[in-house]
Design a protein around this motif. Structure first.
Motif, short mmCIF file in Angstrom:
data_model
loop_
_atom_site.label_atom_id
_atom_site.label_comp_id
_atom_site.label_asym_id
_atom_site.label_seq_id
_atom_site.Cartn_x
_atom_site.Cartn_y
_atom_site.Cartn_z
N SER A 103 0.85 -1.19 0.00
CA SER A 103 0.00 0.00 0.00
C SER A 103 0.88 1.23 0.00
O SER A 103 1.82 1.34 0.80
CB SER A 103 -0.91 -0.01 1.23
OG SER A 103 -1.73 1.13 1.24
N ALA A 104 0.63 2.18 -0.90
CA ALA A 104 1.47 3.36 -1.04
C ALA A 104 1.08 4.41 0.00
O ALA A 104 -0.09 4.58 0.33
CB ALA A 104 1.36 3.94 -2.45
N ASP A 105 2.08 5.13 0.50
CA ASP A 105 1.82 6.29 1.34
C ASP A 105 2.66 7.44 0.84
O ASP A 105 3.39 7.32 -0.15
CB ASP A 105 2.10 5.99 2.82
CG ASP A 105 3.54 5.50 3.05
OD1 ASP A 105 4.46 6.05 2.41
OD2 ASP A 105 3.74 4.58 3.86
N GLU A 106 2.59 8.58 1.51
CA GLU A 106 3.24 9.79 1.01
C GLU A 106 4.76 9.69 1.03
O GLU A 106 5.44 10.47 0.38
CB GLU A 106 2.78 11.00 1.84
CG GLU A 106 1.31 11.32 1.68
CD GLU A 106 0.91 11.56 0.23
OE1 GLU A 106 1.68 12.22 -0.49
OE2 GLU A 106 -0.14 11.06 -0.19
N SER A 107 5.32 8.74 1.78
CA SER A 107 6.77 8.61 1.86
C SER A 107 7.35 7.88 0.65
O SER A 107 8.56 7.89 0.44
CB SER A 107 7.17 7.88 3.14
OG SER A 107 6.72 6.54 3.11
N ILE A 108 6.49 7.25 -0.14
CA ILE A 108 6.97 6.51 -1.31
C ILE A 108 6.97 7.43 -2.52
O ILE A 108 5.96 8.00 -2.89
CB ILE A 108 6.07 5.28 -1.59
CG1 ILE A 108 6.05 4.36 -0.37
CG2 ILE A 108 6.57 4.52 -2.81
CD1 ILE A 108 5.16 3.16 -0.55
#
Length: 212
Positions: A103-108
Motif C-alpha cells: 500500500s502506497a503512502d506519502e513517503s513513497i
C-alpha cells in the motif's frame, strides 16, 4: 480531471533481490513497465529479465500485471500467469527479483523516467529504439545476442572519467558505457559531441557539449 482518471496510484512495489530491498516506488497511475532496459519504469539488472518483461496497467478501477511475452515469464504468488489482478501482499517473481505489492503512502516516491517512453507505441518500437554498446560500437537492440557479447570485450567498452562537484562534495568515478538509447534529434554526419543527462534528485539535467 476526467472522470475515472487518478492522479496517484494507491499501490507501491518493494523490489527485493534475495533478502535485500533494492528499491521501493509508487506505481505509475496508468501503466508501469518492468524490464531490463533503461526505458522501463522499474529497471531490473538481471540476465533472466527480458528487455520489456512485464507491465502493470490500470483498468476499470483495478491494477493488473501482464506478461509481455517474456522469455522466462512471471510467477504471481508462485504460479505462472499471463495476466492477474493485483492486491496488497501479492508477490511477483521477475527473473531473480521479487516484486511485492504494498500500500502506497506519502513517503513513497512516484515512479519516474529519465526519458518518458511514448506509451502509444508498442513493444517492438521500444526494442528498436534501444541500443547496446559493444567494443565501442553501437548495435541495434534486437532479439538474440550480439556476436561481440560472446567474447570477453569488457576492456574495449568506452569509458568516461567523471569528476562531479556539488557544493563542497567532489565525486570522482570511472564509468564504463555499456548501454544507451537512440537520440531523438538527428545528428549531422561528422558531428562530434558529448550528450550528458545527469539526474540529481527529481531533476534531470541535459547538456550537449561540442568536442571540436
Amino acid at each position: 480531471m476526467i472522470e475515472g482518471e487518478i492522479s496517484q496510484a494507491p499501490f507501491g512495489v518493494r523490489v527485493r533481490l534475495n533478502k535485500e530491498i533494492l528499491k521501493i516506488i509508487r506505481l505509475d497511475p496508468h501503466v508501469t513497465y518492468i524490464g531490463r532496459m533503461p526505458e522501463n519504469h522499474i529497471v531490473l539488472d538481471d540476465n533472466k529479465v527480458s528487455r520489456s518483461h512485464a507491465r502493470i496497467v490500470y483498468e476499470g478501477g483495478d491494477y493488473y500485471i501482464e506478461d509481455q511475452d517474456s522469455e522466462n515469464a512471471i510467477l504471481i504468488n508462485g504460479t505462472k500467469s499471463q495476466r492477474e489482478k493485483l492486491k496488497v501482499g501479492d508477490q511477483i517473481l521477475v527473473g531473480s527479483h521479487m516484486l511485492e505489492i504494498i500500500s502506497a503512502d506519502e513517503s513513497i516516491q512516484p515512479v519516474s523516467l529519465n526519458d518518458q517512453v511514448d506509451l502509444h507505441h508498442d513493444e517492438e518500437w521500444r526494442l528498436d529504439e534501444t541500443i547496446s554498446i559493444r567494443t565501442g560500437a553501437l548495435s541495434q537492440g534486437k532479439v538474440g545476442k550480439p556476436k561481440s557479447e560472446t567474447r570477453n570485450t569488457k576492456s574495449e567498452l568506452p569509458k568516461l572519467h567523471l569528476t562531479l562537484k556539488i557544493g563542497d562534495d567532489v565525486i570522482i568515478r570511472d564509468i564504463v558505457l555499456d548501454k544507451g538509447k537512440k537520440l531523438k534529434a538527428p545528428v549531422k554526419p561528422g558531428d562530434n559531441a558529448l550528450f550528458i543527462a545527469l539526474k540529481v534528485g527529481q531533476w534531470v539535467l541535459e547538456k550537449k557539449i561540442d568536442l571540436e
